[in-house]
Motif scaffolding. Structure first.
Motif, PDB file in Angstrom:
ATOM      1  N   LEU A 375       0.828  -1.207   0.000  1.00 33.09           N
ATOM      2  CA  LEU A 375       0.000   0.000   0.000  1.00 33.09           C
ATOM      3  C   LEU A 375       0.861   1.255   0.000  1.00 33.09           C
ATOM      4  CD1 LEU A 375      -2.776  -1.110   2.524  1.00 33.09           C
ATOM      5  CD2 LEU A 375      -2.817  -1.197   0.018  1.00 33.09           C
ATOM      6  N   VAL A 376       1.955   1.224   0.759  1.00 35.79           N
ATOM      7  CA  VAL A 376       2.868   2.371   0.770  1.00 35.79           C
ATOM      8  C   VAL A 376       3.554   2.503  -0.581  1.00 35.79           C
ATOM      9  CG1 VAL A 376       4.914   3.371   1.869  1.00 35.79           C
ATOM     10  CG2 VAL A 376       3.208   2.179   3.259  1.00 35.79           C
ATOM     11  N   GLN A 377       3.910   1.372  -1.183  1.00 34.34           N
ATOM     12  CA  GLN A 377       4.554   1.390  -2.499  1.00 34.34           C
ATOM     13  C   GLN A 377       3.641   2.046  -3.540  1.00 34.34           C
ATOM     14  OE1 GLN A 377       7.664   0.436  -3.161  1.00 34.34           O
ATOM     15  NE2 GLN A 377       7.502   0.958  -5.325  1.00 34.34           N
ATOM     16  N   ARG A 378       2.352   1.830  -3.444  1.00 35.30           N
ATOM     17  CA  ARG A 378       1.412   2.456  -4.372  1.00 35.30           C
ATOM     18  C   ARG A 378       1.483   3.985  -4.269  1.00 35.30           C
ATOM     19  NH1 ARG A 378      -4.471   0.135  -3.771  1.00 35.30           N
ATOM     20  NH2 ARG A 378      -4.767   1.838  -5.266  1.00 35.30           N
ATOM     21  N   ASP A 379       1.614   4.486  -3.045  1.00 39.28           N
ATOM     22  CA  ASP A 379       1.713   5.938  -2.880  1.00 39.28           C
ATOM     23  C   ASP A 379       3.039   6.470  -3.400  1.00 39.28           C
ATOM     24  OD1 ASP A 379      -0.790   6.226  -1.861  1.00 39.28           O
ATOM     25  OD2 ASP A 379      -0.194   6.468   0.232  1.00 39.28           O
ATOM     26  N   LEU A 380       4.107   5.664  -3.282  1.00 37.21           N
ATOM     27  CA  LEU A 380       5.395   6.078  -3.840  1.00 37.21           C
ATOM     28  C   LEU A 380       5.312   6.159  -5.363  1.00 37.21           C
ATOM     29  CD1 LEU A 380       8.369   6.758  -3.673  1.00 37.21           C
ATOM     30  CD2 LEU A 380       8.872   4.297  -3.503  1.00 37.21           C
ATOM     31  N   PRO A 498      14.378   8.138  -1.976  1.00 31.49           N
ATOM     32  CA  PRO A 498      14.449   6.662  -1.961  1.00 31.49           C
ATOM     33  C   PRO A 498      13.767   6.048  -3.175  1.00 31.49           C
ATOM     34  CG  PRO A 498      13.839   7.494   0.208  1.00 31.49           C
ATOM     35  CD  PRO A 498      13.819   8.686  -0.717  1.00 31.49           C
ATOM     36  N   ALA A 499      14.427   5.075  -3.758  1.00 34.57           N
ATOM     37  CA  ALA A 499      13.881   4.443  -4.962  1.00 34.57           C
ATOM     38  C   ALA A 499      12.773   3.453  -4.642  1.00 34.57           C
ATOM     39  CB  ALA A 499      15.017   3.741  -5.720  1.00 34.57           C
ATOM     40  N   ALA A 500      12.810   2.883  -3.427  1.00 32.94           N
ATOM     41  CA  ALA A 500      11.811   1.874  -3.048  1.00 32.94           C
ATOM     42  C   ALA A 500      11.185   2.281  -1.733  1.00 32.94           C
ATOM     43  CB  ALA A 500      12.450   0.502  -2.940  1.00 32.94           C
TER      44      ALA A 500
END
Length: 504
Positions: A375-380, A498-500
């Motif tokens: 879910l956090v990755q989606r926001d990134l 940050p890339a990830a």
């Protein structure tokens, strides 16, 4: 507006009718104990029918007799309780508006009614130190509880209260040791009201869930929502009192709530999250108008103060005060109206209901370490797309709007990472800090956009009034340069972003 109050520091003790008073003059720093003074007190306590104030450790009473007759509101505070006073007034049942505003976030539009009546015979022993300093008061209370409606006799008890005046907290510790030596223990009840209520049930305030990496994903968002709801409620009375930075802090809690409901919406039933986000958007907008007006007034006034006197032509300061000052006052009035609206009260009810009985989806019960990083990755990814769009803006596209959109995405990612701290503490902190930096830089850029719009309008109006518009143009140019600098700082910060997101 109620006074800012004072923190009450005291210790209470349960004693029987025959317990002798210990030798108070032996307490450290006590030079003498004044002759005791007796008071007859009567206090009527007010609360909602379901005791919402008592459930939160708040007491509201109207007391006659003694040296401090009047209305007293006591609220939890660090190290003790913060106490607010108002005069008795002409009507015993009318809670003073300044005190009512301080508890409005809890009682909302519910009616406050008498819930307990206490009659107390109080004998006060005043403790004096060197230079006759008033260190503390030792109160020996014989209490009789009565029904607030019928006057029927209820429980009787005796208790001691050692309350600091100008003494140091160590005096309370010494008093507790002295009483313990005489077999006296701290009171079993935190207040007279709690003891007077007896077996009457006081609703419990649910504890916040404890998020864990291997625990359910829903606990992550619920713990964060609980934290922000508490922050919102803490700021409500401060906003009503016009405390410094309170509007900003309340707006921040509102935005964090709305953002978390967006990022983690798949953990909750969609209708619930959607309705709350809509109402939080309304509240954030009302608070934002007040906050933005104050920020803009401070920003432009600061720029003007930095200018050489020979570069300030015409009544610029006066025009700014008239325009922004009125905008700020209007926005604050709108906030105060909103905080007394039924719509706001129902929003608070809905937030309480969500935390008390969260409507979770199946995904919410899965392990946080598997669900939350995705879910956090989606926001990134969302932020990366917004940044890419801003950096590759085609001809005719307003780059300011695209940068503003990137800022909003950075803010959402920051709050998502904050909530995920229990899943991957170091990575979440690094991501939140990086997103915060981008948000701040682009926030300054957006402030410049708004300031330039304001200066352009005021400059045009000054021409129509026959005034010199030079200074408005100069400040506009300075804002343009500042915006260009913000854009450059953003590009540099983005290189190190940050890339990830979080490692599962």
């Amino acid at each position: 507006m109620a006074s800012s109050g004072f923190v009450e520091l005291e210790r209470k003790y349960d004693v029987d009718d025959h317990s002798p008073l210990p030798p108070l003059h032996e307490l450290p720093g006590v030079s003498r104990v004044e002759q005791p003074v007796e008071h007859q007190l009567e206090a009527v306590y007010f609360d909602t029918e379901d005791l919402l104030l008592a459930s939160r450790g708040i007491s509201l009473r109207r007391r006659t007799g003694g040296e401090d007759a009047g209305w007293h509101l006591k609220m939890p505070a660090a190290g003790g309780r913060r106490e607010f006073h108002e005069p008795l007034g002409d009507h015993a049942g009318n809670v003073p508006a300044p005190l009512l505003q301080l508890v409005r976030v809890h009682v909302r539009d519910r009616i406050l009614v008498p819930v307990a009546r206490l009659q107390t015979r109080r004998v006060v022993h005043r403790l004096r130190g060197p230079g006759d300093v008033h260190l503390a008061d030792m109160s020996d209370d014989h209490v009789q509880a009565r029904s607030p409606v019928t006057g029927a006799v209820g429980a009787r008890w005796r208790e001691w209260e050692l309350e600091l005046a100008d003494g140091r907290p160590e005096l309370l510790d010494a008093g507790e040791d002295l009483f313990a030596g005489a077999g006296i223990r701290p009171a079993a009840h935190e207040s007279k009201l709690r003891r007077a209520l007896g077996s009457r049930p006081v609703p419990a305030v649910a504890a916040a869930p404890q998020p864990r990496r291997k625990g359910p994903a829903a606990a992550v968002v619920l713990a964060y929502l609980d934290q922000q709801v508490r922050a919102l409620k803490e700021q409500d009375p401060l906003v009503r009192q016009d405390a410094e930075d309170s509007v900003h802090q309340m707006r921040l809690a509102t935005r964090r709530l709305r953002s978390a409901l967006a990022t983690y919406r798949k953990l909750l039933e969609p209708d619930t999250a959607g309705r709350l986000r809509s109402e939080l958007r309304w509240l954030a907008h009302v608070l934002g108008d007040a906050r933005d007006a104050a920020v803009m007034q401070e920003r432009v006034a600061g720029m003007l103060e930095s200018e050489d006197a020979d570069l300030v032509m015409g009544p610029v300061s006066r025009r700014l005060e008239i325009d922004l000052g009125q905008s700020s006052r209007d926005a604050r009035a709108a906030v105060l109206r909103a905080l007394d609206e039924e719509r706001y009260f129902r929003l608070l009810d809905a937030l309480d209901a969500l935390l008390a009985d969260p409507p979770l989806t199946k995904l919410g019960s899965q392990p946080a370490r598997k669900v939350v990083p995705k879910l956090v990755q989606r926001d990134l990814k969302r932020l990366k797309r917004a940044v890419k769009a801003a950096r590759r803006a085609p001809a005719g596209e307003n780059p300011d709007l695209l940068l503003h959109e990137a800022r909003k995405c950075a803010k959402r990612l920051r709050y998502a990472a904050e909530a995920a701290a229990s899943v991957a503490p170091k990575q979440a902190r690094r991501l939140a800090d990086a997103a915060h930096e981008v948000q701040d830089i682009l926030g300054g850029h957006q402030d410049s956009v708004v300031a330039r719009q304001l200066l352009r309008r005021l400059g045009a109006e000054s021409f129509g009034l026959g005034e010199n518009g030079f200074t408005y143009g100069r400040l506009h140019a300075l804002e343009e340069a500042g915006a260009a600098d913000s854009a450059a700082r953003f590009r540099q910060a983005w290189k190190n972003f940050p890339a990830a997101a979080l490692v599962k």
